[in-house]
Design a protein around this motif. Structure first.
Motif, PDB file in Angstrom:
ATOM      1  N   GLN A  60       0.827  -1.209   0.000  1.00 17.48           N
ATOM      2  CA  GLN A  60       0.000   0.000   0.000  1.00 17.48           C
ATOM      3  C   GLN A  60       0.859   1.255   0.000  1.00 17.48           C
ATOM      4  O   GLN A  60       0.575   2.224  -0.718  1.00 17.48           O
ATOM      5  CB  GLN A  60      -0.931   0.003   1.223  1.00 17.48           C
ATOM      6  N   GLN A  61       1.919   1.263   0.790  1.00 21.00           N
ATOM      7  CA  GLN A  61       2.800   2.428   0.862  1.00 21.00           C
ATOM      8  C   GLN A  61       3.493   2.704  -0.466  1.00 21.00           C
ATOM      9  O   GLN A  61       3.793   3.864  -0.786  1.00 21.00           O
ATOM     10  CB  GLN A  61       3.843   2.216   1.950  1.00 21.00           C
ATOM     11  N   ASN A  62       3.747   1.659  -1.241  1.00 24.61           N
ATOM     12  CA  ASN A  62       4.476   1.807  -2.497  1.00 24.61           C
ATOM     13  C   ASN A  62       3.578   1.965  -3.720  1.00 24.61           C
ATOM     14  O   ASN A  62       4.075   1.983  -4.854  1.00 24.61           O
ATOM     15  CB  ASN A  62       5.397   0.596  -2.710  1.00 24.61           C
ATOM     16  N   LEU A  63       2.287   2.078  -3.500  1.00 23.98           N
ATOM     17  CA  LEU A  63       1.389   2.314  -4.621  1.00 23.98           C
ATOM     18  C   LEU A  63       1.717   3.660  -5.275  1.00 23.98           C
ATOM     19  O   LEU A  63       2.141   4.609  -4.592  1.00 23.98           O
ATOM     20  CB  LEU A  63      -0.068   2.329  -4.144  1.00 23.98           C
ATOM     21  N   PRO A  64       1.516   3.776  -6.579  1.00 19.91           N
ATOM     22  CA  PRO A  64       1.745   5.069  -7.244  1.00 19.91           C
ATOM     23  C   PRO A  64       0.957   6.186  -6.570  1.00 19.91           C
ATOM     24  O   PRO A  64      -0.169   5.961  -6.091  1.00 19.91           O
ATOM     25  CB  PRO A  64       1.237   4.814  -8.672  1.00 19.91           C
ATOM     26  N   LYS A  65       1.540   7.349  -6.525  1.00 17.28           N
ATOM     27  CA  LYS A  65       0.944   8.468  -5.801  1.00 17.28           C
ATOM     28  C   LYS A  65      -0.479   8.774  -6.267  1.00 17.28           C
ATOM     29  O   LYS A  65      -1.369   9.027  -5.458  1.00 17.28           O
ATOM     30  CB  LYS A  65       1.827   9.707  -5.957  1.00 17.28           C
ATOM     31  N   HIS A  66      -0.703   8.733  -7.582  1.00 11.47           N
ATOM     32  CA  HIS A  66      -2.028   9.099  -8.086  1.00 11.47           C
ATOM     33  C   HIS A  66      -3.091   8.080  -7.690  1.00 11.47           C
ATOM     34  O   HIS A  66      -4.274   8.414  -7.611  1.00 11.47           O
ATOM     35  CB  HIS A  66      -1.998   9.261  -9.613  1.00 11.47           C
ATOM     36  N   ILE A  67      -2.684   6.832  -7.412  1.00 15.98           N
ATOM     37  CA  ILE A  67      -3.637   5.827  -6.942  1.00 15.98           C
ATOM     38  C   ILE A  67      -3.925   6.031  -5.458  1.00 15.98           C
ATOM     39  O   ILE A  67      -5.081   5.927  -5.015  1.00 15.98           O
ATOM     40  CB  ILE A  67      -3.097   4.402  -7.200  1.00 15.98           C
ATOM     41  N   ARG A  68      -2.893   6.330  -4.685  1.00 21.44           N
ATOM     42  CA  ARG A  68      -3.071   6.546  -3.246  1.00 21.44           C
ATOM     43  C   ARG A  68      -3.912   7.781  -2.957  1.00 21.44           C
ATOM     44  O   ARG A  68      -4.661   7.816  -1.979  1.00 21.44           O
ATOM     45  CB  ARG A  68      -1.710   6.675  -2.564  1.00 21.44           C
ATOM     46  N   GLU A  69      -3.797   8.797  -3.784  1.00 22.34           N
ATOM     47  CA  GLU A  69      -4.461  10.078  -3.507  1.00 22.34           C
ATOM     48  C   GLU A  69      -5.869  10.148  -4.059  1.00 22.34           C
ATOM     49  O   GLU A  69      -6.644  11.024  -3.674  1.00 22.34           O
ATOM     50  CB  GLU A  69      -3.617  11.220  -4.082  1.00 22.34           C
ATOM     51  N   LEU A  70      -6.230   9.262  -4.980  1.00 22.67           N
ATOM     52  CA  LEU A  70      -7.578   9.293  -5.543  1.00 22.67           C
ATOM     53  C   LEU A  70      -8.115   7.871  -5.634  1.00 22.67           C
ATOM     54  O   LEU A  70      -8.043   7.229  -6.677  1.00 22.67           O
ATOM     55  CB  LEU A  70      -7.570   9.952  -6.937  1.00 22.67           C
ATOM     56  N   ILE A  71      -8.629   7.391  -4.495  1.00 22.73           N
ATOM     57  CA  ILE A  71      -9.135   6.017  -4.451  1.00 22.73           C
ATOM     58  C   ILE A  71     -10.440   5.906  -5.225  1.00 22.73           C
ATOM     59  O   ILE A  71     -10.633   4.987  -6.019  1.00 22.73           O
ATOM     60  CB  ILE A  71      -9.344   5.574  -2.987  1.00 22.73           C
ATOM     61  N   SER A  79      -9.145   2.173  -9.302  1.00 23.97           N
ATOM     62  CA  SER A  79      -8.414   2.339  -8.043  1.00 23.97           C
ATOM     63  C   SER A  79      -9.247   1.835  -6.875  1.00 23.97           C
ATOM     64  O   SER A  79      -8.716   1.214  -5.941  1.00 23.97           O
ATOM     65  CB  SER A  79      -8.051   3.821  -7.826  1.00 23.97           C
ATOM     66  N   ALA A  80     -10.540   2.095  -6.922  1.00 21.98           N
ATOM     67  CA  ALA A  80     -11.431   1.627  -5.856  1.00 21.98           C
ATOM     68  C   ALA A  80     -11.429   0.105  -5.794  1.00 21.98           C
ATOM     69  O   ALA A  80     -11.378  -0.489  -4.707  1.00 21.98           O
ATOM     70  CB  ALA A  80     -12.846   2.157  -6.081  1.00 21.98           C
TER      71      ALA A  80
END
Length: 291
Positions: A60-71, A79-80
């Motif tokens: 989860q921590q290493n997910l791409p930033k755009h996936i982490r910020e917009l679930i 992403s959801a």
């Protein structure tokens, strides 16, 4: 997965390659959980369970930033879907430990690691219900979807074991499942029947623990030895949950900072034997894997 990811991403099919890579990485973690935790012949230790949870946390921590910020997006639910699958495997990974606690068989002293694991499981369950609600608001909720109903049910079972702590989230989840079942989702219909059965059983617990006149009846019931009909899933979960209830906690030396706070509440020990069996068998057999 034996095909190199680079070869797959070269295929020009307009699929989101970031999501594809994340799903393949998550699949490898899931395979490890199934081989280690849910393999009837494997040796099971709490430390292994926590190691799998650590892998999921790093994922989860290493997910791409755009996936982490917009679930939850207004454009699609890729992403959801990834996050709900991640949350589901967190639930499945910690599930044997939770069942041991709930069944009153967990003798391990509370440690920081175990408390964190149970907290992450609750967070995963709550998150999945909230993600599904956001998808509903945006028009991306799948009323007839198998996985939406499956994730919802797994999350509700976890939250039921916390008592009334997450009453509002449980109610939200129940409303979503009821809507799906009323529209004709077969999985949700079956889940609605089971959830109503849980309502009845938990109401009996409240009645049993609050009425002093039932105490002698409880003792008489505990003298009755009846062998329930169990499914293969139940037998497997018995093996797993019992394994996790009798473990030397040498590996888990860190003391908890919250005074041994427990997020899951064991069933009262003086419950009528049939009520105890009904509840524990249901939790073990209804939703063993759900991947």
């Amino acid at each position: 997965i034996t095909v190199e990811m680079e070869e797959i991403t070269k295929i020009d099919d307009d699929f989101n390659n970031d999501i594809l890579k994340c799903n393949s990485e998550l699949a490898k973690i899931i395979a490890g959980v199934m081989r280690n935790i849910y393999n009837p012949t494997s040796i099971k230790r709490v430390s292994d369970l926590l190691n799998h949870l650590e892998k999921l946390s790093k994922f989860q921590q290493n997910l791409p930033k755009h996936i982490r910020e917009l679930i939850v997006s207004t454009k699609d639910r890729m992403s959801a879907n990834l996050y709900m699958r991640l949350n589901q495997i967190v639930i499945i990974t910690i599930r044997p430990l939770i069942l041991s606690i709930f069944n009153g068989k967990q003798n391990i002293e509370n440690t920081a690691e175990i408390n964190l694991a149970t907290k992450k499981c609750i967070t995963a369950a709550s998150s999945n219900i909230c993600i599904l609600e956001e998808l509903r608001k945006l028009g991306w909720f799948s009323n007839f979807g198998f996985w939406d109903a499956r994730y919802l049910f797994s999350s509700l079972l976890v939250l039921y074991m916390t008592g009334d702590t997450y009453k509002e989230v449980i109610e939200l989840g129940r409303q979503l499942n009821k809507k799906m079942s009323e529209l004709g989702n077969f999985t949700a219909i079956e889940n609605e029947i089971r959830l109503k059965e849980l309502d009845i059983l938990f109401n009996k617990i409240k009645e049993s623990t609050s009425d002093d006149e039932d105490q002698e009846f409880n003792k008489d019931q505990q003298m009755i030895a009846q062998t329930p009909v169990v499914s293969p899933n139940t037998l497997l979960m018995d093996d797993i949950a019992n394994t996790f209830s009798n473990i030397d906690h040498v590996d888990l030396q860190a003391e908890t900072n919250d005074g041994g706070m427990s997020f899951f509440y064991p069933l009262p020990r003086d419950l009528p034997i049939e009520l105890y069996k009904n509840l524990t068998e249901n939790f073990k057999s209804w939703d063993t894997f759900g991947l």
